[in-house]
Scaffold this motif. Structure first.
Motif, PDB file in Angstrom:
ATOM      1  N   MET A   1       0.900  -1.224   0.117  1.00 48.06           N
ATOM      2  CA  MET A   1       0.024  -0.033  -0.099  1.00 48.06           C
ATOM      3  C   MET A   1       0.672   1.159  -0.118  1.00 48.06           C
ATOM      4  O   MET A   1       1.757   1.468   0.886  1.00 48.06           O
ATOM      5  CB  MET A   1      -0.906   0.087   1.309  1.00 48.06           C
ATOM      6  N   LEU A  37      -0.663  10.582  -6.318  1.00 47.33           N
ATOM      7  CA  LEU A  37      -1.073   9.311  -5.952  1.00 47.33           C
ATOM      8  C   LEU A  37      -2.717   9.165  -5.836  1.00 47.33           C
ATOM      9  O   LEU A  37      -3.032   8.185  -6.575  1.00 47.33           O
ATOM     10  CB  LEU A  37      -0.556   8.909  -4.642  1.00 47.33           C
ATOM     11  N   GLU A  38      -3.286  10.050  -5.216  1.00 48.89           N
ATOM     12  CA  GLU A  38      -4.825   9.915  -5.387  1.00 48.89           C
ATOM     13  C   GLU A  38      -5.389  10.037  -7.130  1.00 48.89           C
ATOM     14  O   GLU A  38      -6.388   9.238  -7.208  1.00 48.89           O
ATOM     15  CB  GLU A  38      -5.484  10.917  -4.403  1.00 48.89           C
ATOM     16  N   ALA A  40      -3.964   9.239  -9.705  1.00 46.51           N
ATOM     17  CA  ALA A  40      -3.609   7.820 -10.387  1.00 46.51           C
ATOM     18  C   ALA A  40      -4.272   6.846  -9.892  1.00 46.51           C
ATOM     19  O   ALA A  40      -4.883   6.060 -10.693  1.00 46.51           O
ATOM     20  CB  ALA A  40      -2.069   7.392 -10.129  1.00 46.51           C
ATOM     21  N   THR A  41      -4.783   6.794  -8.646  1.00 47.23           N
ATOM     22  CA  THR A  41      -5.505   5.743  -7.980  1.00 47.23           C
ATOM     23  C   THR A  41      -6.858   5.870  -8.490  1.00 47.23           C
ATOM     24  O   THR A  41      -7.678   4.760  -8.993  1.00 47.23           O
ATOM     25  CB  THR A  41      -5.641   5.800  -6.487  1.00 47.23           C
ATOM     26  N   LEU A  44      -7.017   4.344 -12.370  1.00 50.98           N
ATOM     27  CA  LEU A  44      -6.919   3.301 -12.310  1.00 50.98           C
ATOM     28  C   LEU A  44      -8.168   2.336 -11.619  1.00 50.98           C
ATOM     29  O   LEU A  44      -8.727   1.238 -12.472  1.00 50.98           O
ATOM     30  CB  LEU A  44      -5.784   2.545 -11.391  1.00 50.98           C
ATOM     31  N   ILE A  45      -8.799   2.949 -10.584  1.00 45.74           N
ATOM     32  CA  ILE A  45     -10.035   2.456 -10.207  1.00 45.74           C
ATOM     33  C   ILE A  45     -11.190   2.715 -11.488  1.00 45.74           C
ATOM     34  O   ILE A  45     -12.161   1.905 -11.604  1.00 45.74           O
ATOM     35  CB  ILE A  45     -10.605   3.277  -8.874  1.00 45.74           C
ATOM     36  N   TRP A  48     -10.833  -0.031 -13.788  1.00 47.18           N
ATOM     37  CA  TRP A  48     -11.268  -1.155 -13.377  1.00 47.18           C
ATOM     38  C   TRP A  48     -12.638  -1.477 -13.402  1.00 47.18           C
ATOM     39  O   TRP A  48     -13.529  -2.504 -13.641  1.00 47.18           O
ATOM     40  CB  TRP A  48     -10.537  -1.652 -11.881  1.00 47.18           C
ATOM     41  N   ARG A  55      -3.882  -3.249 -14.296  1.00 43.50           N
ATOM     42  CA  ARG A  55      -2.380  -3.895 -14.257  1.00 43.50           C
ATOM     43  C   ARG A  55      -2.025  -4.222 -15.344  1.00 43.50           C
ATOM     44  O   ARG A  55      -0.677  -4.057 -15.627  1.00 43.50           O
ATOM     45  CB  ARG A  55      -2.705  -5.271 -13.464  1.00 43.50           C
TER      46      ARG A  55
END
Length: 66
Positions: A1, A37-38, A40-41, A44-45, A48, A55
């Motif tokens: 994490m 970071l937030e 990018a997250t 990616l979410i 998904w 990935r």
């Protein structure tokens, strides 16, 4: 994490909490990098949630950290 922070004592507490949940903490840099970071997250979410495999577009972690 991944974790971002500027307070080493606070980061160590959070690292312990992360390990206690069975995860591995990784230093993501100072608080100035937290918004990156937030973002990018969130990206990616979003991939998904639309059925994509985020990935597939990321390098293996071992290569990303070398």
């Amino acid at each position: 994490m991944p974790l971002c922070g500027d307070d080493e004592a606070a980061l160590e507490v959070v690292r312990t909490l992360v390990r206690d949940t069975g995860c591995v903490p990784y230093d993501g840099g100072g608080l100035a990098r937290a918004d990156l970071l937030e973002a990018a997250t969130a990206f990616l979410i979003g991939l998904w949630r639309t059925g994509q495999d985020p990935r597939a577009m990321l390098p293996p972690f071992a290569l990303a950290t070398s």
